[in-house]
Design a protein around this motif. Structure first.
Motif, PDB file in Angstrom:
ATOM      1  N   ASP A  22       9.590  -0.926  11.583  1.00 21.80           N
ATOM      2  CA  ASP A  22       8.410  -0.933  12.440  1.00 21.80           C
ATOM      3  C   ASP A  22       7.151  -0.524  11.670  1.00 21.80           C
ATOM      4  N   LYS A  23       7.273   0.464  10.787  1.00 24.73           N
ATOM      5  CA  LYS A  23       6.132   0.863   9.947  1.00 24.73           C
ATOM      6  C   LYS A  23       5.696  -0.310   9.070  1.00 24.73           C
ATOM      7  N   PHE A  24       6.656  -0.998   8.479  1.00 23.27           N
ATOM      8  CA  PHE A  24       6.360  -2.147   7.634  1.00 23.27           C
ATOM      9  C   PHE A  24       5.604  -3.214   8.428  1.00 23.27           C
ATOM     10  N   LEU A  25       6.082  -3.513   9.614  1.00 15.15           N
ATOM     11  CA  LEU A  25       5.459  -4.560  10.416  1.00 15.15           C
ATOM     12  C   LEU A  25       4.033  -4.205  10.842  1.00 15.15           C
ATOM     13  N   GLU A  26       3.705  -2.914  10.905  1.00 14.36           N
ATOM     14  CA  GLU A  26       2.343  -2.502  11.235  1.00 14.36           C
ATOM     15  C   GLU A  26       1.363  -2.804  10.104  1.00 14.36           C
ATOM     16  N   ASN A  27       1.844  -2.780   8.853  1.00 19.43           N
ATOM     17  CA  ASN A  27       0.969  -3.003   7.701  1.00 19.43           C
ATOM     18  C   ASN A  27       1.796  -3.445   6.492  1.00 19.43           C
ATOM     19  N   PRO A  28       2.359  -4.643   6.518  1.00 20.46           N
ATOM     20  CA  PRO A  28       3.261  -5.065   5.436  1.00 20.46           C
ATOM     21  C   PRO A  28       2.602  -5.094   4.053  1.00 20.46           C
ATOM     22  N   ALA A  29       1.330  -5.431   3.969  1.00 21.17           N
ATOM     23  CA  ALA A  29       0.670  -5.496   2.660  1.00 21.17           C
ATOM     24  C   ALA A  29       0.608  -4.120   2.005  1.00 21.17           C
ATOM     25  N   PHE A  30       0.570  -3.058   2.794  1.00 17.27           N
ATOM     26  CA  PHE A  30       0.547  -1.702   2.258  1.00 17.27           C
ATOM     27  C   PHE A  30       1.877  -1.353   1.585  1.00 17.27           C
ATOM     28  N   TYR A  31       2.976  -1.789   2.166  1.00 20.04           N
ATOM     29  CA  TYR A  31       4.304  -1.419   1.668  1.00 20.04           C
ATOM     30  C   TYR A  31       4.863  -2.389   0.632  1.00 20.04           C
ATOM     31  N   LEU A  81      13.261   0.759 -10.632  1.00 23.09           N
ATOM     32  CA  LEU A  81      12.255   1.085 -11.661  1.00 23.09           C
ATOM     33  C   LEU A  81      10.881   0.909 -11.028  1.00 23.09           C
ATOM     34  N   TRP A  82      10.482   1.891 -10.283  1.00 20.74           N
ATOM     35  CA  TRP A  82       9.300   1.811  -9.436  1.00 20.74           C
ATOM     36  C   TRP A  82       8.353   2.979  -9.705  1.00 20.74           C
ATOM     37  N   ARG A  83       7.135   2.801  -9.279  1.00 20.75           N
ATOM     38  CA  ARG A  83       6.152   3.875  -9.313  1.00 20.75           C
ATOM     39  C   ARG A  83       5.061   3.513  -8.310  1.00 20.75           C
ATOM     40  N   ILE A  84       4.579   4.520  -7.592  1.00 17.59           N
ATOM     41  CA  ILE A  84       3.445   4.330  -6.691  1.00 17.59           C
ATOM     42  C   ILE A  84       2.218   4.882  -7.398  1.00 17.59           C
ATOM     43  N   VAL A  85       1.215   4.018  -7.562  1.00 15.00           N
ATOM     44  CA  VAL A  85      -0.033   4.378  -8.223  1.00 15.00           C
ATOM     45  C   VAL A  85      -1.165   3.972  -7.293  1.00 15.00           C
ATOM     46  N   ASP A  86      -2.048   4.913  -7.001  1.00 15.23           N
ATOM     47  CA  ASP A  86      -3.174   4.648  -6.103  1.00 15.23           C
ATOM     48  C   ASP A  86      -2.702   3.994  -4.802  1.00 15.23           C
ATOM     49  N   ASP A  87      -1.601   4.512  -4.285  1.00 10.45           N
ATOM     50  CA  ASP A  87      -1.021   4.079  -3.007  1.00 10.45           C
ATOM     51  C   ASP A  87      -0.474   2.649  -3.026  1.00 10.45           C
ATOM     52  N   LYS A  88      -0.158   2.131  -4.202  1.00  2.41           N
ATOM     53  CA  LYS A  88       0.417   0.789  -4.330  1.00  2.41           C
ATOM     54  C   LYS A  88       1.741   0.901  -5.067  1.00  2.41           C
ATOM     55  N   LEU A  89       2.727   0.131  -4.618  1.00  7.80           N
ATOM     56  CA  LEU A  89       4.056   0.121  -5.206  1.00  7.80           C
ATOM     57  C   LEU A  89       4.129  -0.906  -6.331  1.00  7.80           C
TER      58      LEU A  89
END
Length: 172
Positions: free
Chosen positions: A80-89, A113-121
């Motif tokens: 549900d969180k994803f569907l509210e703002n999919p581009a964010f996730y 092998l991930w990292r979140i930088v400036d709120d982007k995955l």
């Protein structure tokens, strides 16, 4: 005045998520190999140079469609969180390796092998590549942002991601 308008347009372009083509989908049939992209936001991110915690696998019975792909989630709340703002996730570069994009290529990203930088995955393909990417994360992101418009419509490599195996998302 014309320069100011161009500067505003350029700034707006960089503020948009780095995806415009279809999301990369591997042999699992799911975006990000069936890992829950919302769950990354709740994981403790490791310091640069240290391995990240593994991602959280989604479930085959909790899904959503976005950007031409099916996404799996560990919980209905995350879906549900994803569907509210999919581009964010959604990961940058349609789920392709961030360092690969900075080098002008388009190869799959590994969900562990991930990292979140400036709120982007951002995802990368191998631990060796993560090391190169982490040598200059801001610089590599800047280069990737410049490269992405020229390669986003190209086909991604269909090679298997080295050192990564994944089953489809966990079934219910």
């Amino acid at each position: 005045m014309k320069r100011f308008a161009l500067a505003i347009a350029a700034a707006a372009a960089f503020a948009l998520p780095a995806h415009a083509g279809p999301q990369y989908v591997d042999g699992t049939g799911f975006a990000v190999s069936g890992y829950d992209v919302v769950a990354y936001r709740g994981l403790d991110q490791a310091a640069v140079g240290a391995p990240q915690p593994e991602g959280v696998k989604g479930r085959a019975d909790i899904t959503a469609d976005y950007n031409g792909a099916t996404w799996a989630f560990a919980t209905e709340e995350n879906r549900d969180k994803f569907l509210e703002n999919p581009a964010f996730y959604a990961p940058q570069y349609d789920g392709h390796c961030a360092y690969g994009v900075s080098k002008g290529g388009k190869v799959p990203g590994n969900p562990n092998l991930w990292r979140i930088v400036d709120d982007k995955l951002y995802l990368n393909i191998t631990t060796n590549v993560v090391g190169f990417w982490e040598e200059d994360i801001p610089g590599n992101i800047n280069i990737a942002e410049g490269n992405w418009p020229g390669i986003e419509s190209a086909d991604a490599s269909t090679n298997v991601i080295p050192n990564f195996t994944s089953d489809a998302p966990v079934s219910n």
